[in-house]
Design an enzyme around this catalytic site. Structure first.
Site, mmCIF file in Angstrom:
data_model
loop_
_atom_site.group_PDB
_atom_site.id
_atom_site.type_symbol
_atom_site.label_atom_id
_atom_site.label_comp_id
_atom_site.label_asym_id
_atom_site.label_seq_id
_atom_site.Cartn_x
_atom_site.Cartn_y
_atom_site.Cartn_z
ATOM 1 N N SER A 86 0.848 -1.178 0.000
ATOM 2 C CA SER A 86 0.000 0.000 0.000
ATOM 3 C C SER A 86 0.899 1.249 0.000
ATOM 4 O O SER A 86 1.669 1.429 -0.931
ATOM 5 C CB SER A 86 -0.952 -0.046 1.196
ATOM 6 N N ASP A 121 -8.443 -5.344 -6.103
ATOM 7 C CA ASP A 121 -7.983 -4.193 -5.323
ATOM 8 C C ASP A 121 -8.559 -2.928 -5.940
ATOM 9 O O ASP A 121 -8.136 -2.504 -7.016
ATOM 10 C CB ASP A 121 -6.449 -4.130 -5.323
ATOM 11 N N HIS A 131 -6.920 -5.932 -1.882
ATOM 12 C CA HIS A 131 -5.787 -5.136 -1.409
ATOM 13 C C HIS A 131 -4.975 -5.849 -0.335
ATOM 14 O O HIS A 131 -3.797 -5.575 -0.163
ATOM 15 C CB HIS A 131 -6.332 -3.811 -0.870
#
Length: 357
Positions: free
Chosen positions: A107, A188, A220
């Site tokens: 991320s 995601d 994600h």
């Protein structure tokens, strides 16, 4: 700025170990007491790496001003913190081999990997970018979390393009040179899969050794257990290959048997999924030299409602049989499991004691 160092399993004084340099996401997060499959330093220590992890500007737990300081400065103070933090760790701990180091992040951590590739390009032997932002412009126009980039960059891209472009990894691809493993999930929507594909395209077109691990059915966080296993096998193999170390875990010797830590999850409607903590993370036992075995028995979640409901009224029946057969199957399949040295551990509902011996 605070940082942490974790010794590898099998640590021997006077010996140096390759570094797994972990970068947390958020970016408003912290290396606290919520480790899971991907970003638990024990998973790297168990493979023979020395884990180093820094709570850079933007991390939580050090006051709101420190947390807020990252907004508008994604590639500024945080990168400096990481650079100084790694240097300080190497100076303090002589078992850290600075000539063999890999940086990993997801991320925001994945964004930072892309940023490091262009702005700290000569430091690491390899990089692992999981679900990281590659192009801030297209990230703004594609993410489902639209409020977040507007908060971080001070407004929409069309009003504040300079804020997005100042720390945009896509603008520094010309400096990229470090081998990278890119990981992304099709589902995601936070950081869309095209960001990972774009980073991989940049690596391939520049002729940089690179691989792309794609999960068509995950998001994600990579929540599906077998995908998590694939994730770790791929990441560990990549680190061992590029850092010149032996795969399979530090301390493990071919032909040797290891005592069994037989872990039993609570709930009972639970699962050995992607939310382990200090007590029930199998890596904490593997790091102590045990072979961890853990079974999702009847009543576990993630296998259909009928399977989950089947434990009701049958706590000591099918679940016990699952555990017995599961352990027997594991011992039969894996020669390194020492069935004569085994301890079972459980919490919550599995503190209930079955009448069977």
């Amino acid at each position: 700025v605070y940082g942490y160092v974790m010794k590898p399993f099998g640590y021997e004084k006077g010996k140096q170990y390759p570094i797994a340099f972990l970068i947390h996401g958020g970016p408003q997060g912290s290396f606290g007491d919520h480790f899971h499959y991907r970003w638990n330093p024990q998973t790297y220590a168990g493979q023979g790496f020395a884990a180093v992890f820094i709570d850079f500007h933007g991390s939580t737990g050090y006051g709101q001003k420190f947390t807020d300081s990252i907004s508008g400065d994604w590639g500024g103070a945080p990168l400096l913190d990481l650079q100084l933090g790694l240097a300080a760790a190497r100076e303090k701990f002589d078992f850290l081999d600075g000539e063999r180091a890999c940086a990993l992040g997801a991320s925001y951590g994945g964004y930072m990997i892309n940023w490091i590739a262009g702005n700290w390009p000569d430091r690491f032997d390899c990089l692992v970018n999981h679900d990281g932002t590659f192009d801030q412009r297209m990230m703004y126009y594609a993410t489902e979390e639209l409020w977040f980039p507007e908060w971080e960059m001070g407004g929409p891209y069309f009003d504040r393009p300079e804020s997005y472009e100042k720390f945009n990894p896509a603008n520094f691809v010309g400096n990229w040179q470090t081998p990278m493993l890119v990981i992304h999930g099709e589902l995601d929507y936070r950081i869309p899969v095209t960001q990972g594909i774009a980073a991989f395209t940049a690596l391939q077109r520049r002729g940089i050794p690179s691989k792309f691990l794609y999960f068509p059915d995950d998001n994600h966080w990579v929540l599906i257990p077998h995908n998590s296993i694939q994730w770790h096998k791929t990441v560990h193999a990549g680190l061992h290959d590029l850092l010149g170390t032996s795969a399979g875990g530090a301390g493990r010797e071919e032909g040797k048997q290891y005592p069994v830590a037989f872990l039993i999850h609570g709930g009972p409607q639970g699962s050995f999924g992607d939310s382990f903590h200090y007590r029930w993370n199998p890596q904490t036992y593997a790091g102590q030299g045990f072979a961890a075995v853990f079974i999702d028995f009847h009543g576990s979640t993630g296998y259909g409602q009928s399977f989950t409901d089947s434990i009701s009224g049958d706590w000591g029946g099918a679940p016990l049989e699952d555990l017995q057969k599961g352990l027997a199957a594991a011992i039969d399949r894996y020669a390194f499991l020492d069935g004569d040295r085994a301890c079972a551990l459980g919490a919550s509902c599995l503190l209930y004691t079955s009448p069977s011996p």
